[in-house]
Scaffold this motif. Structure first.
Motif, PDB file in Angstrom:
ATOM      1  N   LEU A 382      -3.002   4.899 -12.538  1.00  0.00           N
ATOM      2  CA  LEU A 382      -2.610   3.783 -11.684  1.00  0.00           C
ATOM      3  C   LEU A 382      -3.251   3.911 -10.296  1.00  0.00           C
ATOM      4  CD1 LEU A 382      -0.845   1.239 -11.735  1.00  0.00           C
ATOM      5  CD2 LEU A 382       1.025   2.603 -10.811  1.00  0.00           C
ATOM      6  N   GLN A 386      -6.022   1.364  -8.568  1.00  0.00           N
ATOM      7  CA  GLN A 386      -5.867   0.802  -7.231  1.00  0.00           C
ATOM      8  C   GLN A 386      -7.120   1.038  -6.392  1.00  0.00           C
ATOM      9  OE1 GLN A 386      -3.439  -1.100  -6.077  1.00  0.00           O
ATOM     10  NE2 GLN A 386      -4.511  -1.273  -4.127  1.00  0.00           N
ATOM     11  N   ILE A 389      -9.776  -1.350  -7.474  1.00  0.00           N
ATOM     12  CA  ILE A 389      -9.518  -2.698  -6.942  1.00  0.00           C
ATOM     13  C   ILE A 389      -9.958  -2.787  -5.496  1.00  0.00           C
ATOM     14  CG2 ILE A 389      -7.690  -4.322  -6.331  1.00  0.00           C
ATOM     15  CD1 ILE A 389      -6.179  -3.366  -8.812  1.00  0.00           C
ATOM     16  N   GLU A 390      -9.661  -1.752  -4.713  1.00  0.00           N
ATOM     17  CA  GLU A 390     -10.069  -1.742  -3.308  1.00  0.00           C
ATOM     18  C   GLU A 390     -11.580  -1.667  -3.158  1.00  0.00           C
ATOM     19  OE1 GLU A 390      -7.976   1.548  -1.753  1.00  0.00           O
ATOM     20  OE2 GLU A 390      -5.998   0.567  -1.767  1.00  0.00           O
ATOM     21  N   TYR A 398      -9.319  -3.294 -14.510  1.00  0.00           N
ATOM     22  CA  TYR A 398      -8.589  -4.003 -15.565  1.00  0.00           C
ATOM     23  C   TYR A 398      -8.544  -3.173 -16.846  1.00  0.00           C
ATOM     24  CZ  TYR A 398      -7.064  -7.917 -18.434  1.00  0.00           C
ATOM     25  OH  TYR A 398      -6.347  -8.731 -19.265  1.00  0.00           O
ATOM     26  N   LEU A 401      -5.950  -0.402 -16.337  1.00  0.00           N
ATOM     27  CA  LEU A 401      -4.587  -0.936 -16.350  1.00  0.00           C
ATOM     28  C   LEU A 401      -4.174  -1.332 -17.758  1.00  0.00           C
ATOM     29  CD1 LEU A 401      -4.691  -3.103 -13.101  1.00  0.00           C
ATOM     30  CD2 LEU A 401      -3.412  -0.984 -13.433  1.00  0.00           C
ATOM     31  N   ASP A 413       4.441  -1.680 -12.423  1.00  0.00           N
ATOM     32  CA  ASP A 413       3.358  -1.783 -11.443  1.00  0.00           C
ATOM     33  C   ASP A 413       2.033  -2.119 -12.124  1.00  0.00           C
ATOM     34  OD1 ASP A 413       5.151  -1.236  -9.495  1.00  0.00           O
ATOM     35  OD2 ASP A 413       4.618   0.888  -9.280  1.00  0.00           O
ATOM     36  N   THR A 416       2.041  -5.734 -13.268  1.00  0.00           N
ATOM     37  CA  THR A 416       1.866  -6.655 -12.145  1.00  0.00           C
ATOM     38  C   THR A 416       0.407  -6.729 -11.715  1.00  0.00           C
ATOM     39  OG1 THR A 416       4.107  -6.163 -11.397  1.00  0.00           O
ATOM     40  CG2 THR A 416       2.619  -7.166  -9.800  1.00  0.00           C
ATOM     41  N   LYS A 417      -0.209  -5.571 -11.572  1.00  0.00           N
ATOM     42  CA  LYS A 417      -1.623  -5.551 -11.161  1.00  0.00           C
ATOM     43  C   LYS A 417      -2.501  -6.191 -12.224  1.00  0.00           C
ATOM     44  CE  LYS A 417      -1.077  -1.362  -8.357  1.00  0.00           C
ATOM     45  NZ  LYS A 417      -1.246  -2.026  -7.069  1.00  0.00           N
ATOM     46  N   THR A 420      -2.360  -9.835 -11.967  1.00  0.00           N
ATOM     47  CA  THR A 420      -3.095 -10.275 -10.777  1.00  0.00           C
ATOM     48  C   THR A 420      -4.600 -10.320 -11.029  1.00  0.00           C
ATOM     49  OG1 THR A 420      -1.366  -9.297  -9.399  1.00  0.00           O
ATOM     50  CG2 THR A 420      -3.455  -9.804  -8.334  1.00  0.00           C
ATOM     51  N   LEU A 421      -5.102  -9.341 -11.805  1.00  0.00           N
ATOM     52  CA  LEU A 421      -6.552  -9.262 -12.060  1.00  0.00           C
ATOM     53  C   LEU A 421      -7.017 -10.216 -13.158  1.00  0.00           C
ATOM     54  CD1 LEU A 421      -7.214  -5.418 -11.912  1.00  0.00           C
ATOM     55  CD2 LEU A 421      -7.916  -7.129 -10.254  1.00  0.00           C
TER      56      LEU A 421
END
Length: 485
Positions: A382, A386, A389-390, A398, A401, A413, A416-417, A420-421
């Motif tokens: 995870l 992150q 993604i940054e 993706y 995740l 978490d 959710t991510k 979002t992606l």
């Protein structure tokens, strides 16, 4: 030189004698005749505040004088002196007062100072010590020497009248004093009655407030002091009783806890007789034990369940045990194969079916251990997702995740991510698919197939329409065998 001439000469020499230092404005005055600020005359109109503080009207900086010591004001149509600090006394003509009427010529003693009061309702100057007769001082001496005989005669005639008038004034003053004292006594009696009633009903704080008001008005009231001491003793005794009761309750709770734990343990293993005996031992220590009814109810429920099971009314224990054994085997196999989430679901079902508290506790510990292990496994991935993604690498994030959700679907978490992606990945899949279609239209099949494979790599076929279309585009190419030239 004659005696009259000598007196006149002496009067001429002392014509410029010292006069009081006058401050303020008004028809009434208070003159300091002794002590600090001697000779000061303070005029006032409606009230005069005397004390050591600078905010007072008449400031006397001396020991034994409070910040606000005495106030002279008009009450009920007459002038009254009020002692503002019960800890320091105010004397009127030598007698201590708290609230008392005052008249022209009365002398108040405040600490080391003595003040003479002058109330002039006729408009004369109370601080003026110069002669007011039209004859003047010198002429008065002459008239006094000449009219001595007349004055003696008039004095004899006026003696009876003066005596009668003085007696009448004293009688009126005494009546006013009695009226003031009666009002004060009525107020004190009312406060004392209220304090007794409040103390009898248990309202000790309000009763103490009333008594403190009484002591502020009359600091030497012995009855109020005795009642206040009695209330304070009652408050202390009540606090001590509460403390002792709480201590006894705590000791009793500490003594019955081993018996309660023994009763719960025996009930858990099915020893209802032993559980009832342990509960009886606890009740022998504390007959009002609040948990007793709950434990007795549990014992009766267990006994009833056992009796129903023995009579054949409830006979699903064997089936439940078989299901439990099957679930335990399934959970163990999943753990051995690394499918921790499936094992977690199996143990949750076991916890629902298990009836013994000890076994339920053991199953819950296993559930917590598996959840902790899953959380530890996905935490690193995870964090990596992150960071990707940054770093503007949504495709790689993706994929990671998706792997986390496949391993632990309850990882909120990650879910959710992932959600979002998803729009960004779908947009990327659409763009790559359209590039593949354009390459195929231009006859560049190698580039088109690479683009279609990239679309499938972005998203599974079931997740995106473009992945499904890309798979259809690749299918003829993969299924059709190549022909020899």
């Amino acid at each position: 030189m004659t005696k009259i001439a000598q007196l006149i000469a002496y009067d001429d020499e002392n014509e410029e004698q010292s006069q009081p230092v006058v401050h303020g404005d008004g028809p009434h005055a208070a003159e300091v005749i002794e002590g600090p600020n001697q000779g000061m005359c303070m005029r006032f109109t409606t009230s005069l505040l005397i004390g050591r503080a600078d905010r007072c009207d008449l400031v006397i900086k001396a020991g034994g004088i409070a910040q606000e010591h005495t106030r002279i004001e008009m009450r009920y149509g007459r002038w009254t002196a009020v002692n503002l600090n019960p800890e320091m006394r105010t004397l009127k003509n030598g007698a201590p007062i708290q609230v008392s009427g005052v008249a022209d010529g009365d002398v108040l003693t405040i600490g080391p100072s003595r003040l003479r009061l002058a109330f002039d309702e006729a408009g004369n100057d109370p601080c003026d010590t110069t002669p007011t007769s039209w004859f003047g001082r010198k002429k008065r001496l002459l008239v006094a020497s000449v009219g001595l005989f007349v004055l003696v005669t008039l004095a004899v005639l006026l003696a009876a009248y003066s005596t009668s008038r003085e007696s009448r004034l004293q009688t009126e003053w005494a009546k006013e004093l009695v009226a003031d004292n009666t009002k004060d006594m009525c107020r004190l009696s009312s406060l004392l009655f209220q304090a007794r009633h409040l103390a009898d009903t248990g309202n000790y704080e309000e009763a103490k407030e009333r008594l403190q008001n009484i002591l502020r008005l009359e600091c030497g009231n012995e009855e109020a002091q005795r009642l206040l001491e009695s209330i304070e003793d009652k408050v202390k005794n009540r606090a001590e009783l509460i403390r002792q009761r709480e201590l006894r309750t705590a000791l009793t709770r500490e003594a019955v806890q081993p018996h309660l734990r023994d009763a719960e343990h025996r009930m858990a293993v099915g020893d209802m007789a032993g559980a009832r005996a342990a509960l009886g031992a606890a009740l022998a220590i504390d007959p009002n034990l609040p948990e007793a009814n709950d434990i007795l109810s549990d014992i009766e429920i267990r006994k009833k369940a056992l009796r129903q099971a023995s009579e054949g009314k409830v006979d699903n224990a064997r089936q439940r045990q078989e299901e439990l054994r099957a679930l335990q085997k399934e959970a163990a196999a999943n753990l051995k194969s690394g499918a921790q989430f499936k094992a977690l679901l199996a143990y949750r079902r076991i916890a629902e079916l298990e009836t013994y508290p000890a076994r339920q506790a053991e199953v819950r510990r296993k559930i917590e251990s598996i959840q902790a292990s899953l959380t530890e496994r996905v935490t690193a991935d995870l964090a990596l997702a992150q960071r990707l993604i940054e770093q503007k690498q949504p495709v790689e994030a993706y994929r990671i995740l998706s792997k986390i959700v496949a391993l632990y679907p309850e990882a909120k978490d990650a879910q959710t991510k992932l959600e979002t992606l998803r729009p960004r990945i779908e947009a990327e899949a659409k763009r790559v698919y359209e590039e593949g279609v354009a390459s195929a239209a231009q006859g560049d099949q190698a580039t088109a197939q690479a683009r279609f494979r990239a679309v499938i790599a972005l998203l599974p076929k079931s997740d995106n329409i473009y992945a499904q279309l890309a798979a259809q585009k690749l299918q003829p190419v993969v299924s059709t065998p190549s022909k020899a030239p």
